[in-house]
Design a protein around this motif. Structure first.
Motif, mmCIF file in Angstrom:
data_model
loop_
_atom_site.group_PDB
_atom_site.id
_atom_site.type_symbol
_atom_site.label_atom_id
_atom_site.label_comp_id
_atom_site.label_asym_id
_atom_site.label_seq_id
_atom_site.Cartn_x
_atom_site.Cartn_y
_atom_site.Cartn_z
ATOM 1 N N GLN A 37 0.830 -1.205 0.000
ATOM 2 C CA GLN A 37 0.000 0.000 0.000
ATOM 3 C C GLN A 37 0.868 1.261 0.000
ATOM 4 N N LYS A 38 2.006 1.198 0.672
ATOM 5 C CA LYS A 38 2.921 2.345 0.709
ATOM 6 C C LYS A 38 3.623 2.516 -0.637
ATOM 7 N N HIS A 39 4.079 1.409 -1.230
ATOM 8 C CA HIS A 39 4.787 1.469 -2.513
ATOM 9 C C HIS A 39 3.857 1.796 -3.680
ATOM 10 N N TYR A 40 2.613 1.291 -3.588
ATOM 11 C CA TYR A 40 1.700 1.402 -4.729
ATOM 12 C C TYR A 40 0.319 1.901 -4.303
ATOM 13 N N PRO A 41 0.214 3.098 -3.765
ATOM 14 C CA PRO A 41 -1.110 3.590 -3.342
ATOM 15 C C PRO A 41 -2.074 3.744 -4.522
ATOM 16 N N ASP A 42 -1.513 3.839 -5.724
ATOM 17 C CA ASP A 42 -2.324 3.954 -6.940
ATOM 18 C C ASP A 42 -2.574 2.590 -7.593
#
Length: 181
Positions: A37-42
């Motif tokens: 979630q931190k690396h890829y919030p999108d």
């Protein structure tokens, strides 16, 4: 070194998963954590970067809360993107062969709800068949999941109870990871 693929969409509010990850990070083991979630919030997951990370590790732990009898959406999406043809499967898809696949998750409700006559009608291992098949199909060593119940504060469990259970679960996981080094 073990890799933790953290698939918790609201990790900052977590007690159980956060405690487990912190215990693993503070152990004597060399642990790398990939917080999706931190690396890829999108949700735009970089398959190549994730695959390179997987290749560096012998043991991969998938850490997440059980959501609607499955993994959270970001972790499912990660599998869809990263475990691609000719990497995880296919005629040249043997890149994960022999690596250890360990599901580790938390369950909000009591164990008694996960019985044939319980509220959820199935045992927890029955909800893990897709994980076992994924490991099998990608030639990984599936290790029975680590999990524990009663992690939901909304169900009346206290932070102290949940934290203690999480520390105990982390100790069991550390023992296994130590054996697999």
């Amino acid at each position: 070194m073990a890799l933790i693929i953290l698939g918790h969409p609201d990790f900052d509010k977590s007690i159980a998963n956060k405690t487990i990850v912190e215990e693993l990070q503070h152990s004597h083991l060399n642990i790398e954590v990939r917080h999706l979630q931190k690396h890829y919030p999108d949700y735009k997951i970089d398959a190549e970067a994730e695959q390179k990370t997987l290749l560096r590790h012998k043991t991969i732990v998938f850490q997440y809360p059980l959501y609607w009898y499955n993994m959270p959406a970001i972790l499912k999406h990660w599998f869809d993107i990263v475990f691609e043809y000719q990497f995880a499967f296919g005629s040249k898809g043997d890149k994960l062969k022999g690596k250890n696949f360990i599901p580790s998750f938390t369950i909000g409700g009591p164990e008694s709800d996960y019985k044939t006559l319980g509220e959820h009608h199935f045992r927890v291992h029955e909800f893990c068949k897709n994980l076992e098949q994924t490991a099998y199909f990608s030639q990984m060593n599936y290790i029975d999941p680590f999990y524990f119940h009663e992690t939901s504060l909304t169900a009346g469990y206290t932070k102290e109870e949940v934290s203690q259970k999480a520390r105990n679960e982390a100790k069991r996981l550390i023992t296994l990871l130590d054996r697999l080094k």
